[in-house]
Scaffold this motif. Structure first.
Motif, short mmCIF file in Angstrom:
data_model
loop_
_atom_site.label_atom_id
_atom_site.label_comp_id
_atom_site.label_asym_id
_atom_site.label_seq_id
_atom_site.Cartn_x
_atom_site.Cartn_y
_atom_site.Cartn_z
N ALA A 27 0.83 -1.20 0.00
CA ALA A 27 0.00 0.00 0.00
C ALA A 27 0.87 1.26 0.00
CB ALA A 27 -0.93 -0.01 1.20
N ASP A 28 1.96 1.23 0.75
CA ASP A 28 2.88 2.37 0.78
C ASP A 28 3.49 2.62 -0.60
OD1 ASP A 28 2.34 2.61 3.47
OD2 ASP A 28 4.24 1.72 4.13
N LEU A 29 3.86 1.54 -1.28
CA LEU A 29 4.41 1.68 -2.64
C LEU A 29 3.36 2.24 -3.59
CD1 LEU A 29 6.55 -1.55 -3.13
CD2 LEU A 29 7.36 0.80 -3.12
N ASP A 30 2.13 1.80 -3.43
CA ASP A 30 1.05 2.31 -4.27
C ASP A 30 0.89 3.82 -4.08
OD1 ASP A 30 -0.98 1.83 -6.17
OD2 ASP A 30 -2.50 1.83 -4.60
N ALA A 31 0.95 4.27 -2.83
CA ALA A 31 0.85 5.70 -2.55
C ALA A 31 2.04 6.46 -3.13
CB ALA A 31 0.75 5.93 -1.04
N SER A 32 3.23 5.87 -3.04
CA SER A 32 4.42 6.52 -3.59
C SER A 32 4.33 6.64 -5.11
CB SER A 32 5.67 5.72 -3.23
OG SER A 32 5.87 5.71 -1.84
N GLU A 34 1.61 6.75 -6.89
CA GLU A 34 0.59 7.75 -7.18
C GLU A 34 1.16 9.16 -7.02
OE1 GLU A 34 -2.97 9.36 -8.35
OE2 GLU A 34 -2.44 7.23 -8.34
N ALA A 35 1.91 9.39 -5.94
CA ALA A 35 2.49 10.71 -5.70
C ALA A 35 3.51 11.07 -6.79
CB ALA A 35 3.15 10.74 -4.33
N LEU A 36 4.33 10.12 -7.19
CA LEU A 36 5.31 10.39 -8.25
C LEU A 36 4.62 10.68 -9.58
CD1 LEU A 36 8.11 7.74 -7.56
CD2 LEU A 36 8.34 10.23 -7.47
N ALA A 40 5.02 17.28 -11.66
CA ALA A 40 5.01 18.02 -12.92
C ALA A 40 5.76 17.25 -14.01
CB ALA A 40 5.63 19.39 -12.73
N ILE A 41 6.91 16.71 -13.64
CA ILE A 41 7.69 15.86 -14.56
C ILE A 41 7.93 14.54 -13.83
CG2 ILE A 41 9.81 15.61 -15.88
CD1 ILE A 41 10.03 18.67 -15.88
N MET A 46 11.89 5.74 -11.90
CA MET A 46 11.58 5.43 -10.50
C MET A 46 10.20 4.78 -10.38
SD MET A 46 12.49 5.29 -7.40
CE MET A 46 13.88 6.35 -7.18
N ILE A 47 9.24 5.28 -11.14
CA ILE A 47 7.90 4.70 -11.11
C ILE A 47 7.96 3.24 -11.57
CG2 ILE A 47 5.61 4.79 -12.20
CD1 ILE A 47 5.88 7.86 -12.17
#
Length: 74
Positions: A27-32, A34-36, A40-41, A46-47
């Motif tokens: 779940a933490d990776l999913d949130a990360s 999503e945030a990435l 803007a770029i 990393m994604i």
């Protein structure tokens, strides 16, 4: 005593704790991810790495869950 209910062993409890930990990490990776993705770029490299790690975690979760509740064909 009813033989239909499996006894919860120490090993099964440890496996369940590990599954819970991996689910939280997933779940933490999913949130990360999503945030990435909202940047803007977005850092596509990393994604992609986080998505691979997330998939590996999911595979490990499935393997552990299979050990906890094996798929028995009756």
């Amino acid at each position: 005593m009813n033989d239909d209910t499996p006894a919860i062993t120490e090993e099964m409890a440890e496996l369940q704790a590990r599954v819970n930990h991996l689910r939280q990490e997933h779940a933490d990776l999913d949130a990360s991810i999503e945030a990435l993705g909202q940047a803007a770029i977005p850092d596509q490299l990393m994604i992609a790495r986080l998505k691979r790690k997330k998939l590996a975690l999911k595979d490990e979760i499935v393997k552990l869950e299979d050990r906890i509740l094996p798929d028995i064909i009756a």
